[in-house]
Scaffold this motif. Structure first.
Motif, PDB file in Angstrom:
ATOM      1  N   GLU A 215      -4.838  16.587  11.055  1.00 15.78           N
ATOM      2  CA  GLU A 215      -4.837  15.459  11.964  1.00 15.78           C
ATOM      3  C   GLU A 215      -4.296  14.234  11.242  1.00 15.78           C
ATOM      4  OE1 GLU A 215      -8.538  15.589  14.651  1.00 15.78           O
ATOM      5  OE2 GLU A 215      -8.441  13.555  13.882  1.00 15.78           O
ATOM      6  N   CYS A 216      -3.718  13.333  11.975  1.00 13.27           N
ATOM      7  CA  CYS A 216      -3.272  12.087  11.359  1.00 13.27           C
ATOM      8  C   CYS A 216      -4.382  11.048  11.460  1.00 13.27           C
ATOM      9  CB  CYS A 216      -2.018  11.567  12.049  1.00 13.27           C
ATOM     10  SG  CYS A 216      -1.503   9.968  11.402  1.00 13.27           S
ATOM     11  N   PRO A 217      -4.800  10.465  10.332  1.00 11.77           N
ATOM     12  CA  PRO A 217      -5.897   9.491  10.389  1.00 11.77           C
ATOM     13  C   PRO A 217      -5.492   8.181  11.072  1.00 11.77           C
ATOM     14  CG  PRO A 217      -5.042   9.690   8.149  1.00 11.77           C
ATOM     15  CD  PRO A 217      -4.368  10.747   8.952  1.00 11.77           C
ATOM     16  N   GLU A 218      -4.197   7.918  11.153  1.00 13.52           N
ATOM     17  CA  GLU A 218      -3.752   6.648  11.739  1.00 13.52           C
ATOM     18  C   GLU A 218      -3.642   6.725  13.254  1.00 13.52           C
ATOM     19  OE1 GLU A 218      -2.867   3.519  10.289  1.00 13.52           O
ATOM     20  OE2 GLU A 218      -4.129   4.352   8.720  1.00 13.52           O
ATOM     21  N   CYS A 219      -2.941   7.771  13.740  1.00 10.69           N
ATOM     22  CA  CYS A 219      -2.711   7.815  15.177  1.00 10.69           C
ATOM     23  C   CYS A 219      -3.479   8.941  15.870  1.00 10.69           C
ATOM     24  CB  CYS A 219      -1.218   7.952  15.473  1.00 10.69           C
ATOM     25  SG  CYS A 219      -0.515   9.509  14.906  1.00 10.69           S
ATOM     26  N   GLY A 220      -4.073   9.841  15.097  1.00 13.99           N
ATOM     27  CA  GLY A 220      -4.873  10.900  15.711  1.00 13.99           C
ATOM     28  C   GLY A 220      -4.060  12.073  16.204  1.00 13.99           C
TER      29      GLY A 220
ATOM     30  N   ASP B 241       2.717  13.725   6.213  1.00 11.98           N
ATOM     31  CA  ASP B 241       3.824  12.894   6.688  1.00 11.98           C
ATOM     32  C   ASP B 241       3.831  12.978   8.206  1.00 11.98           C
ATOM     33  OD1 ASP B 241       6.001  11.373   6.941  1.00 11.98           O
ATOM     34  OD2 ASP B 241       7.385  12.691   5.854  1.00 11.98           O
ATOM     35  N   CYS B 242       3.359  11.925   8.849  1.00 14.11           N
ATOM     36  CA  CYS B 242       3.186  12.003  10.304  1.00 14.11           C
ATOM     37  C   CYS B 242       4.504  11.733  11.028  1.00 14.11           C
ATOM     38  CB  CYS B 242       2.132  10.992  10.746  1.00 14.11           C
ATOM     39  SG  CYS B 242       1.827  11.054  12.512  1.00 14.11           S
ATOM     40  N   PRO B 243       4.949  12.677  11.869  1.00 14.45           N
ATOM     41  CA  PRO B 243       6.183  12.436  12.630  1.00 14.45           C
ATOM     42  C   PRO B 243       5.968  11.479  13.804  1.00 14.45           C
ATOM     43  CG  PRO B 243       5.258  14.567  13.191  1.00 14.45           C
ATOM     44  CD  PRO B 243       4.368  13.991  12.131  1.00 14.45           C
ATOM     45  N   HIS B 244       4.683  11.274  14.200  1.00 22.05           N
ATOM     46  CA  HIS B 244       4.430  10.422  15.367  1.00 22.05           C
ATOM     47  C   HIS B 244       4.458   8.937  14.999  1.00 22.05           C
ATOM     48  CE1 HIS B 244       3.260  14.220  17.109  1.00 22.05           C
ATOM     49  NE2 HIS B 244       2.305  14.372  16.208  1.00 22.05           N
ATOM     50  N   CYS B 245       3.767   8.589  13.884  1.00 26.34           N
ATOM     51  CA  CYS B 245       3.682   7.167  13.558  1.00 26.34           C
ATOM     52  C   CYS B 245       4.267   6.833  12.185  1.00 26.34           C
ATOM     53  CB  CYS B 245       2.227   6.683  13.604  1.00 26.34           C
ATOM     54  SG  CYS B 245       1.204   7.392  12.315  1.00 26.34           S
ATOM     55  N   GLY B 246       4.654   7.858  11.430  1.00 30.23           N
ATOM     56  CA  GLY B 246       5.301   7.600  10.153  1.00 30.23           C
ATOM     57  C   GLY B 246       4.353   7.357   8.995  1.00 30.23           C
TER      58      GLY B 246
END
Ligand code: ZN
Length: 420
Positions: A335-340, A353-358
């Motif tokens: 899971e991404c801790p920034e955008c979920g 490396d989150c593709p949604h929020c970078g």
């Protein structure tokens, strides 16, 4: 009510050591006898009354009552007349042995599996002295019934206001310890969630990663000492069992295991204190690490002893007034801790490396941040009650119970409940 357990090293002299070992052997035989009675009772009722078992038959009177705890305790004085050896051990210590059998039995009844086993030679390693009229511990000695004073290394004083409730004499390798249960009549409020939260993710590549970005390298105690252990163990298997040389070698192996255990525990305590230094709330996963210990990295999982570490963190938090909580562990690394958003990655990918929020960070730190986020959500939705788990009943020192096995619905057919 505040209960603490302190463990001190004790130094019995040669005769005292001999006596203690002899007592343990007597207690072992009492334990096995009591278990035998229970086992016979069960076997005698295994097949139906109107037919015979093909393998073997236990013929016991149908009126025979189940040997429950009270009955077995009452039988002790009679048994002492028959076996005078039993009289050598203080009677309260012997009673504790019977109680121990029934604790195991009750546990088996609740879980539906894990029938108590007979204890083999050398498997009975502790004696419990459950009651003391006056304080048995002085600065230099501990006074036990029937055995007298044993010198003790009181490396930390018994805190003021505490009374000695119980003493357990413990043998580890060739060293002796006294686990002293201390009790104080004060009520301590449970730690309340407050302050700076940290999420802690544990793993093999990094021992732990916190949400603040701290990474702790894994200690490789076992690996370091493993080659030595292998040599010692190899020598042990070539010795004749129960011979003098076997015993000498066995103690060498046991000492090494004991050393590994101590080093590891020391490390765990230091890390736990470091965690408490850096935050006010600590969150960890509610995983049962024993399932992963069965996998490919089994040995390393066991070496790191995450279960013990969590118990120690829990205890240290409780002692220092910090809040400890366990959160659902499912998918913390995906899971991404920034955008979920969901970020699929397998074990070889070490970077989040989150593709949604970078958002880009170390994989384990991301997991730690997820745990922190879940922890904050947990205390805000559930409130303080229900999530509080910090307690000190099984800490520190004495056997850390590894019983995180969830009881499945007990099989009624296989284990009949005895009628008291
Ligand atoms: Zn993201």
């Amino acid at each position: 009510m505040l209960i603490l357990t302190h463990r001190y090293r004790i130094y019995p002299d040669a005769t005292q050591e001999q006596t203690l070992i002899e007592w343990m052997e007597i207690c072992r035989s009492a334990y096995n006898y009591a278990l035998r009675e229970i086992k016979d009772w069960c076997l005698g009722r295994k097949c139906l009354a109107d037919r015979c078992s093909i393998e073997k038959e236990y013929i016991l009177s149908p009126e025979l009552k189940f040997p429950n705890e009270i009955q077995q305790l009452n039988n002790l004085p009679k048994a002492k007349k028959e076996f005078p050896r039993l009289g050598e051990v203080p009677s309260q210590v012997l009673q504790q042995v019977i109680k121990q059998v029934h604790v195991g039995w009750k546990y088996f009844q609740e879980r539906g599996f894990g029938f108590p086993r007979f204890k083999k030679f050398g498997q009975f390693k502790s004696l419990v002295f459950p009651q003391f009229k006056d304080n048995p511990v002085t600065n230099l000695h501990i006074k036990l019934p029937k055995i007298g004073v044993i010198s003790i290394n009181l490396h930390r004083p018994i805190p003021a206001g505490f009374v000695v409730k119980q003493v357990r004499i413990l043998k580890k390798a060739d060293k002796w310890y006294a686990c002293i249960l201390l009790q104080c009549d004060v009520s301590v409020p449970d730690p309340v969630p407050h302050g700076h939260p940290i999420g802690v993710d544990v793993g093999l590549e990094k021992f732990l990663a916190t949400s603040d970005g701290v990474l702790v390298k894994p200690p490789k105690f076992f690996k370091q000492l493993q080659s030595r252990l292998r040599v010692l163990q190899g020598r042990l298997v070539r010795k004749k069992r129960r011979s003098k040389n076997y015993e000498k070698q066995r103690i060498k192996v046991a000492r090494l295991h004991h050393q590994i255990d101590n080093t590891r525990k020391d490390f765990h305590f230091k890390v736990a204190h470091a965690l408490c230094d850096s935050g006010d709330m600590v969150f960890m996963e509610d995983l049962d690490y024993r399932t992963s210990a069965k996998g490919m990295f089994g040995k390393h999982m066991l070496d790191a002893a995450f279960g013990q570490f969590r118990t120690i963190v829990k205890h240290v938090c409780w002692k220092r007034g910090k809040f400890f909580g366990e959160v659902d562990a499912r998918g913390t690394s995906q899971e991404c801790p920034e955008c979920g958003g969901e970020v699929r990655k397998d074990l070889s990918v070490r970077v989040h490396d989150c593709p949604h929020c970078g958002y880009k960070t170390h994989r384990d730190i991301a997991a730690g941040q997820n745990i922190r986020n879940r922890g904050i959500k947990l205390i805000s939705t559930v409130g303080q009650t229900g999530t509080e788990t910090a307690c000190a009943d099984d800490l520190p020192g004495i056997e850390v119970t590894q019983s995180r096995q969830v009881s499945k619905s007990p099989k009624k057919r296989a284990t009949r409940k005895p009628k008291p």
